[in-house]
Design a protein around this motif. Structure first.
Motif, PDB file in Angstrom:
ATOM      1  N   UNK A  51      54.432  31.901  52.654  1.00  0.00           N
ATOM      2  CA  UNK A  51      53.366  32.663  52.006  1.00  0.00           C
ATOM      3  C   UNK A  51      53.858  33.183  50.662  1.00  0.00           C
ATOM      4  N   UNK A  52      53.159  32.783  49.620  1.00  0.00           N
ATOM      5  CA  UNK A  52      53.435  33.265  48.264  1.00  0.00           C
ATOM      6  C   UNK A  52      52.090  33.629  47.657  1.00  0.00           C
ATOM      7  N   UNK A  53      51.808  34.911  47.539  1.00  0.00           N
ATOM      8  CA  UNK A  53      50.508  35.326  47.014  1.00  0.00           C
ATOM      9  C   UNK A  53      50.451  35.052  45.516  1.00  0.00           C
ATOM     10  N   UNK A  54      49.632  34.074  45.142  1.00  0.00           N
ATOM     11  CA  UNK A  54      49.576  33.614  43.758  1.00  0.00           C
ATOM     12  C   UNK A  54      48.700  34.524  42.910  1.00  0.00           C
ATOM     13  N   UNK A  55      47.552  34.936  43.456  1.00  0.00           N
ATOM     14  CA  UNK A  55      46.677  35.844  42.699  1.00  0.00           C
ATOM     15  C   UNK A  55      46.729  37.233  43.335  1.00  0.00           C
ATOM     16  N   UNK A  88      49.775  25.332  51.766  1.00  0.00           N
ATOM     17  CA  UNK A  88      49.094  24.057  51.511  1.00  0.00           C
ATOM     18  C   UNK A  88      48.384  23.598  52.776  1.00  0.00           C
ATOM     19  N   UNK A  89      47.163  23.125  52.609  1.00  0.00           N
ATOM     20  CA  UNK A  89      46.321  22.705  53.728  1.00  0.00           C
ATOM     21  C   UNK A  89      46.063  21.213  53.666  1.00  0.00           C
ATOM     22  N   UNK A  90      46.083  20.565  54.838  1.00  0.00           N
ATOM     23  CA  UNK A  90      45.769  19.147  54.934  1.00  0.00           C
ATOM     24  C   UNK A  90      44.380  18.934  55.511  1.00  0.00           C
ATOM     25  N   UNK A  91      44.304  18.644  56.793  1.00  0.00           N
ATOM     26  CA  UNK A  91      43.032  18.332  57.440  1.00  0.00           C
ATOM     27  C   UNK A  91      42.128  19.557  57.511  1.00  0.00           C
ATOM     28  N   UNK A 144      41.401  27.436  47.693  1.00  0.00           N
ATOM     29  CA  UNK A 144      41.369  28.877  47.936  1.00  0.00           C
ATOM     30  C   UNK A 144      42.585  29.331  48.743  1.00  0.00           C
ATOM     31  N   UNK A 145      42.953  28.583  49.771  1.00  0.00           N
ATOM     32  CA  UNK A 145      44.107  28.968  50.571  1.00  0.00           C
ATOM     33  C   UNK A 145      45.372  28.947  49.713  1.00  0.00           C
ATOM     34  N   UNK A 146      45.513  27.919  48.882  1.00  0.00           N
ATOM     35  CA  UNK A 146      46.683  27.825  48.012  1.00  0.00           C
ATOM     36  C   UNK A 146      46.709  28.946  46.989  1.00  0.00           C
TER      37      UNK A 146
END
Length: 305
Positions: free
Chosen positions: A253-257, A222-225, A214-216
């Motif tokens: 930040x690149x808004x994909x949707x 990109x999220x890790x932990x 969701x964050x991506x």
């Protein structure tokens, strides 16, 4: 450090599930004038008066309108119930009825909150679950409002809850002046409103992977932990909000949707300054989103939706 959201959790009412098919027990409670009943029509409940600050209007059974009876349960020796009305029977401009969002400020921190969430959640489910998904026949309410049964094929429907994650995404050395958190806003919101990111769980995912996806999708970050924070029932219309703390491994930040109109990183200093000036408007205190933000910030913040 204890998560702040734990401190606003309330002791639940005893839902008395073992009595939902006990007609004699249910009738006795309905005849008791001490029983408290809340009238609900879809996502709206009757409130005290017509003012915006009015809370839920609990009345004795004899003062309640006719409708489908729903057992909510017991608290401190008192039985609580709801009466479900057809939403079309309540005028949209009738200010003696309020949406759950309008009622939340009146029940924040009050033991009534779980009861109201229970009542509105059942009412929302009944309002949208009218026909059997197997054969198309009309459904009938049973089990004191907690089951819908098909009179033709016998299939039963139960209250539906959709799992959703809501996450505070952070980046930087924890506790440092440079550490930032990521907030977003939807185009429909008034200017200045920002909140934590959120999204629905999809089949086959872990909750941690739902957060990462969701964050991506919404920001390109990109999220890790990822770690669990807390949860909150949110019947708007039927969700369980699962709060998570997430660590970003990228920051661009690149808004994909098209879900978000804007997304920004905030340091604690920027958040405090903008919240104090009103430039940044954060979610209300009853929401788990507010708890996530203030947990990261480390103290209460001014202003709210």
């Amino acid at each position: 450090m204890a998560h702040p959201h734990e401190s606003i959790s309330l002791d639940p009412h005893d839902r008395q599930g073992v009595h939902r098919r006990d007609r004699a027990w249910l009738d006795a409670r309905w005849e008791d004038p001490a029983t408290r009943v809340l009238a609900v029509a879809g996502g709206r409940a009757r409130r005290t008066g017509r003012d915006e600050g009015g809370g839920p209007a609990w009345v004795a059974p004899g003062e309640a309108p006719d409708g489908h009876r729903v057992l909510l349960g017991e608290r401190d020796g008192t039985t609580y119930a709801a009466v479900l009305l057809d939403p079309s029977a309540v005028a949209e401009d009738d200010r003696s009825w309020a949406s759950l969002r309008e009622l939340l400020p009146a029940v924040e921190g009050h033991p009534d909150a779980p009861l109201v969430l229970h009542a509105v959640g059942i009412a929302e489910w009944v309002a949208v679950t009218r026909f059997c998904p197997r054969c198309g026949a009309g459904l009938e309410l049973e089990a004191a409002g907690h089951e819908l049964a098909c009179p033709r094929c016998g299939r039963r429907q139960f209250p539906r809850t959709d799992a959703a994650v809501i996450m505070l995404v952070r980046h930087g050395e924890p506790g440092s002046a440079e550490e930032r958190c990521l907030l977003g806003r939807q185009a429909a919101w008034p200017e200045g409103r920002f909140s934590t990111l959120a999204g629905f769980y999809e089949p086959g995912e872990t909750l941690e992977d739902t957060v990462r996806r969701e964050v991506a999708e919404e920001t390109g970050v990109r999220v890790g932990q990822v770690e669990y924070f807390g949860n909150q029932p949110w019947p708007l219309p039927a969700s369980l909000m699962i709060g998570m703390l997430a660590e970003a491994v990228t920051t661009e930040i690149v808004r994909v949707d098209d879900e978000l109109e804007d997304a920004r990183w905030f340091t604690r200093a920027e958040m405090a300054e903008q919240a104090a000036s009103g430039e940044l408007v954060l979610p209300g205190g009853i929401s788990i989103s507010r708890s996530l933000v203030e947990h990261w910030y480390g103290a209460p913040l001014p202003g709210s939706w």
